[in-house]
Write an enzyme that holds these catalytic residues in place. Structure first.
Site, PDB file in Angstrom:
ATOM      1  N   GLU A  71      39.307 107.854  48.396  1.00  0.00           N
ATOM      2  CA  GLU A  71      39.323 107.960  46.931  1.00  0.00           C
ATOM      3  C   GLU A  71      38.048 108.580  46.359  1.00  0.00           C
ATOM      4  O   GLU A  71      37.767 108.439  45.166  1.00  0.00           O
ATOM      5  CB  GLU A  71      39.535 106.568  46.316  1.00  0.00           C
ATOM      6  CG  GLU A  71      40.841 105.900  46.688  1.00  0.00           C
ATOM      7  CD  GLU A  71      42.070 106.569  46.092  1.00  0.00           C
ATOM      8  OE1 GLU A  71      41.944 107.672  45.519  1.00  0.00           O
ATOM      9  OE2 GLU A  71      43.157 105.982  46.201  1.00  0.00           O
ATOM     10  N   HIS A  90      37.378 100.121  42.545  1.00  0.00           N
ATOM     11  CA  HIS A  90      38.830 100.364  42.570  1.00  0.00           C
ATOM     12  C   HIS A  90      39.478  99.289  43.428  1.00  0.00           C
ATOM     13  O   HIS A  90      39.059  99.069  44.579  1.00  0.00           O
ATOM     14  CB  HIS A  90      39.117 101.748  43.139  1.00  0.00           C
ATOM     15  CG  HIS A  90      40.547 101.972  43.512  1.00  0.00           C
ATOM     16  ND1 HIS A  90      41.598 101.665  42.672  1.00  0.00           N
ATOM     17  CD2 HIS A  90      41.114 102.458  44.646  1.00  0.00           C
ATOM     18  CE1 HIS A  90      42.733 101.962  43.258  1.00  0.00           C
ATOM     19  NE2 HIS A  90      42.469 102.438  44.477  1.00  0.00           N
ATOM     20  N   TYR A 117      36.834  88.908  25.565  1.00  0.00           N
ATOM     21  CA  TYR A 117      36.126  89.341  26.756  1.00  0.00           C
ATOM     22  C   TYR A 117      36.777  90.557  27.408  1.00  0.00           C
ATOM     23  O   TYR A 117      36.094  91.404  27.996  1.00  0.00           O
ATOM     24  CB  TYR A 117      35.983  88.186  27.753  1.00  0.00           C
ATOM     25  CG  TYR A 117      34.786  87.335  27.426  1.00  0.00           C
ATOM     26  CD1 TYR A 117      33.514  87.712  27.840  1.00  0.00           C
ATOM     27  CD2 TYR A 117      34.920  86.181  26.663  1.00  0.00           C
ATOM     28  CE1 TYR A 117      32.400  86.955  27.518  1.00  0.00           C
ATOM     29  CE2 TYR A 117      33.819  85.415  26.330  1.00  0.00           C
ATOM     30  CZ  TYR A 117      32.561  85.803  26.763  1.00  0.00           C
ATOM     31  OH  TYR A 117      31.463  85.064  26.432  1.00  0.00           O
TER      32      TYR A 117
END
Length: 220
Positions: A71, A90, A117
């Site tokens: 990736e 990721h 949040y």
């Protein structure tokens, strides 16, 4: 933490201990003065050691260590979009993957602003169109998003977040996964997300790009 290699390995163990990186899935990167450190391909995040990270230069050329995650193009696209991003996480965490398989209610964010949040740590979370893991097309889809974002879901794949350091990226990833879980628990029920004034206030305080839509019946 000043040691980026140790920060990555400790983040990997933490995410694995929380059950957010099943098997050998998930990857982490961090910018350094010399380039970018990546987790290696084919390794569980709980198996990392500081010495066994892949080092790439700023252009993405492999300079030392084992082969990096497939990736790399995804991470490089996120760094190119946001010069303030210093780390990327990721994950294939279960609830985020589940939401990434749904059609989003909001075309600009596949997760609603359910909690303060979530808005503070993640913000508007687009659904990135599907491309196979590691395919450069996924990076192109990321580059094509027409507004700033810190977090996104990759269609039928998982989540990705950026942070100003590894710790912030980890916190954001956890918040996205928890919000995905809440979204699924509440799915089909009448919910009460944050209202436009609350979104505007939090977005301003935490530099989050999430334009508030007017309530039904209000003028845009």
């Amino acid at each position: 933490m000043n040691d980026p290699r140790r920060a990555v390995t400790e983040a990997g163990r933490r995410l694995h201990a929380l059950g957010l990186s099943p098997g050998a899935s998930g990857n982490i990167s961090v910018r350094t003065p010399d380039g970018i450190l990546f987790t290696p391909t084919g390794r569980g995040l709980d198996e990392l050691t500081p010495e066994e990270l892949a080092a790439l230069d700023a252009d993405g050329a492999h300079t030392s260590g084992p082969p990096p995650t497939k990736e790399v193009p995804l991470h490089l696209a996120l760094y190119a979009r946001d010069p303030s991003a210093r780390a990327v996480v990721h994950l294939h965490s279960t609830h985020a993957v589940a939401v990434s398989c749904l059609e989003p209610d909001d075309p600009d964010s596949c997760l609603p602003p359910l909690t303060a949040y979530f808005l503070m740590r993640a913000g508007r979370t687009p659904l990135i169109p599907y491309a196979a893991p590691g395919d450069p097309a996924l990076a192109a889809h990321v580059q094509a998003v027409p507004f700033p974002f810190r977090a996104a879901l990759l269609a039928n794949h998982g989540l990705v977040v950026t942070g100003t350091d590894v710790e912030q990226a980890v916190w954001s990833a956890i918040e996205v996964e928890e919000t995905a879980r809440l979204h699924l628990l509440l799915h089909g029920r009448r919910t009460r997300p944050l209202d436009p004034a609350q979104i505007t206030d939090l977005a301003k305080r935490h530099s989050v790009h999430w334009p508030a839509r007017p309530k039904e019946g209000e003028a845009a």
